[in-house]
Design an enzyme around this catalytic site. Structure first.
Site, PDB file in Angstrom:
ATOM      1  N   ASP A   1       0.858  -1.191   0.000  1.00 14.31           N
ATOM      2  CA  ASP A   1       0.000   0.000   0.000  1.00 14.31           C
ATOM      3  C   ASP A   1       0.898   1.247   0.000  1.00 14.31           C
ATOM      4  O   ASP A   1       1.909   1.292   0.704  1.00 14.31           O
ATOM      5  CB  ASP A   1      -0.903  -0.026   1.245  1.00 14.31           C
ATOM      6  CG  ASP A   1      -2.039   0.978   1.162  1.00 14.31           C
ATOM      7  OD1 ASP A   1      -3.200   0.546   1.179  1.00 14.31           O
ATOM      8  OD2 ASP A   1      -1.761   2.196   1.104  1.00 14.31           O
TER       9      ASP A   1
ATOM     10  N   ASN B   1     -13.023  -2.780   2.754  1.00 14.31           N
ATOM     11  CA  ASN B   1     -14.027  -1.725   2.838  1.00 14.31           C
ATOM     12  C   ASN B   1     -14.988  -1.840   1.667  1.00 14.31           C
ATOM     13  O   ASN B   1     -14.562  -1.903   0.512  1.00 14.31           O
ATOM     14  CB  ASN B   1     -13.344  -0.351   2.817  1.00 14.31           C
ATOM     15  CG  ASN B   1     -12.495  -0.114   4.054  1.00 14.31           C
ATOM     16  OD1 ASN B   1     -12.947  -0.378   5.172  1.00 14.31           O
ATOM     17  ND2 ASN B   1     -11.275   0.361   3.872  1.00 14.31           N
TER      18      ASN B   1
ATOM     19  N   GLN C   1     -14.527   3.249   1.254  1.00 13.24           N
ATOM     20  CA  GLN C   1     -13.827   2.565   0.157  1.00 13.24           C
ATOM     21  C   GLN C   1     -13.426   3.616  -0.873  1.00 13.24           C
ATOM     22  O   GLN C   1     -14.269   4.371  -1.364  1.00 13.24           O
ATOM     23  CB  GLN C   1     -14.731   1.518  -0.502  1.00 13.24           C
ATOM     24  CG  GLN C   1     -14.019   0.763  -1.618  1.00 13.24           C
ATOM     25  CD  GLN C   1     -14.896  -0.269  -2.323  1.00 13.24           C
ATOM     26  OE1 GLN C   1     -16.076  -0.445  -1.973  1.00 13.24           O
ATOM     27  NE2 GLN C   1     -14.345  -0.930  -3.319  1.00 13.24           N
ATOM     28  N   SER C   2     -12.134   3.673  -1.195  1.00 12.56           N
ATOM     29  CA  SER C   2     -11.664   4.729  -2.103  1.00 12.56           C
ATOM     30  C   SER C   2     -11.301   4.211  -3.484  1.00 12.56           C
ATOM     31  O   SER C   2     -11.187   5.006  -4.427  1.00 12.56           O
ATOM     32  CB  SER C   2     -10.472   5.462  -1.487  1.00 12.56           C
ATOM     33  OG  SER C   2      -9.393   4.570  -1.294  1.00 12.56           O
TER      34      SER C   2
ATOM     35  N   HIS D   1     -10.522  -5.216  -2.717  1.00 10.25           N
ATOM     36  CA  HIS D   1      -9.179  -5.429  -2.177  1.00 10.25           C
ATOM     37  C   HIS D   1      -9.260  -5.749  -0.695  1.00 10.25           C
ATOM     38  O   HIS D   1     -10.137  -5.258   0.013  1.00 10.25           O
ATOM     39  CB  HIS D   1      -8.274  -4.221  -2.422  1.00 10.25           C
ATOM     40  CG  HIS D   1      -8.857  -2.905  -2.018  1.00 10.25           C
ATOM     41  ND1 HIS D   1      -9.803  -2.247  -2.780  1.00 10.25           N
ATOM     42  CD2 HIS D   1      -8.634  -2.117  -0.941  1.00 10.25           C
ATOM     43  CE1 HIS D   1     -10.132  -1.104  -2.192  1.00 10.25           C
ATOM     44  NE2 HIS D   1      -9.446  -1.009  -1.061  1.00 10.25           N
TER      45      HIS D   1
ATOM     46  N   HIS E   1      -6.920  -5.554   2.713  1.00  5.49           N
ATOM     47  CA  HIS E   1      -5.714  -5.037   3.350  1.00  5.49           C
ATOM     48  C   HIS E   1      -5.204  -6.107   4.318  1.00  5.49           C
ATOM     49  O   HIS E   1      -5.982  -6.624   5.137  1.00  5.49           O
ATOM     50  CB  HIS E   1      -6.023  -3.799   4.189  1.00  5.49           C
ATOM     51  CG  HIS E   1      -6.586  -2.628   3.440  1.00  5.49           C
ATOM     52  ND1 HIS E   1      -5.875  -1.476   3.202  1.00  5.49           N
ATOM     53  CD2 HIS E   1      -7.823  -2.412   2.899  1.00  5.49           C
ATOM     54  CE1 HIS E   1      -6.629  -0.597   2.555  1.00  5.49           C
ATOM     55  NE2 HIS E   1      -7.822  -1.139   2.357  1.00  5.49           N
TER      56      HIS E   1
HETATM   57  P1  DGP Z   1      -9.659   1.636   0.624  1.00  4.67           P
HETATM   58  O1  DGP Z   1      -9.847   2.862   1.473  1.00  4.67           O
HETATM   59  O2  DGP Z   1     -10.030   0.374   1.387  1.00  4.67           O
HETATM   60  O3  DGP Z   1     -10.334   1.739  -0.722  1.00  4.67           O
HETATM   61  O4  DGP Z   1      -8.074   1.527   0.397  1.00  4.67           O
HETATM   62  C1  DGP Z   1      -7.405   1.893  -0.760  1.00  4.67           C
HETATM   63  C2  DGP Z   1      -5.941   1.834  -0.466  1.00  4.67           C
HETATM   64  O5  DGP Z   1      -5.242   1.910  -1.697  1.00  4.67           O
HETATM   65  C3  DGP Z   1      -5.389   2.973   0.403  1.00  4.67           C
HETATM   66  O6  DGP Z   1      -4.861   2.413   1.612  1.00  4.67           O
HETATM   67  C4  DGP Z   1      -4.282   3.602  -0.425  1.00  4.67           C
HETATM   68  C5  DGP Z   1      -4.028   2.593  -1.508  1.00  4.67           C
HETATM   69  N1  DGP Z   1      -3.678   3.135  -2.802  1.00  4.67           N
HETATM   70  C6  DGP Z   1      -4.332   4.112  -3.474  1.00  4.67           C
HETATM   71  N2  DGP Z   1      -3.748   4.340  -4.662  1.00  4.67           N
HETATM   72  C7  DGP Z   1      -2.711   3.460  -4.747  1.00  4.67           C
HETATM   73  C8  DGP Z   1      -1.742   3.200  -5.754  1.00  4.67           C
HETATM   74  O7  DGP Z   1      -1.706   3.801  -6.833  1.00  4.67           O
HETATM   75  N3  DGP Z   1      -0.832   2.216  -5.487  1.00  4.67           N
HETATM   76  C9  DGP Z   1      -0.853   1.508  -4.312  1.00  4.67           C
HETATM   77  N4  DGP Z   1       0.088   0.556  -4.132  1.00  4.67           N
HETATM   78  N5  DGP Z   1      -1.756   1.730  -3.335  1.00  4.67           N
HETATM   79  C10 DGP Z   1      -2.675   2.706  -3.564  1.00  4.67           C
END
Ligand code: DGP
Length: 118
Positions: free
Chosen positions: A33, A91, A98-99, A104, A106
């Site tokens: 992450d 999420n 959820q972003s 996914h 974690h």
């Molecule tokens: P969520 O809030 O559960 O949707 O988590 C999304 C996660 O994705 C957040 O912890 C940051 C991570 N993330 C966002 N953009 C990128 C990316 O371009 N590369 C990687 N490795 N992680 C990312």
């Protein structure tokens, strides 16, 4: 919600943008992450177009569901997290913040993680 093929994890799966890969198999890709919340913070994504856990659990085959979660377990073991423990978070939707709209999980570990929510 329909699947957005332009989401960032779809681009990572297609190899269009880089990631720090730690595992890949027929079901899953796992990578670090970019905003780690713990010493170990890995994202595991399925190799398929699923927007969230709800979509994945509803629409993936039993074989894919089993294969994906077996991969999550194997990755946690490969990272050496079994003995001291780890946390899985996924999420779904707005209330969970959820972003990225590609399912996914974690994997968090490497220290005592404390309470479930801040
Ligand atoms: P969520 O809030 O559960 O949707 O988590 C999304 C996660 O994705 C957040 O912890 C940051 C991570 N993330 C966002 N953009 C990128 C990316 O371009 N590369 C990687 N490795 N992680 C990312």
């Amino acid at each position: 919600m329909s699947y957005d093929k332009g989401n960032i994890f779809a681009k990572i799966l297609r190899g269009e943008i880089p990631c720090k890969k730690i595992h890949e198999d027929q079901y899953a890709l796992a990578f670090e992450d970019t905003a780690p919340a713990a010493p170990v913070h890995i994202l595991v994504i399925p190799k398929g177009e699923y927007t969230s856990f709800d979509d994945f659990a509803t629409n993936a085959t039993s074989e894919f569901l089993h294969g994906f979660f077996a991969s999550v377990r194997a990755i946690a073991a490969k990272l050496g997290l079994n003995e001291n423990g780890y946390r899985l978070i996924t999420n779904h939707g707005a209330d969970a913040s959820q972003s990225v709209p590609h399912f996914h999980v974690h994997i968090l570990g490497g220290r005592k993680l404390g309470a479930l929510l801040p």
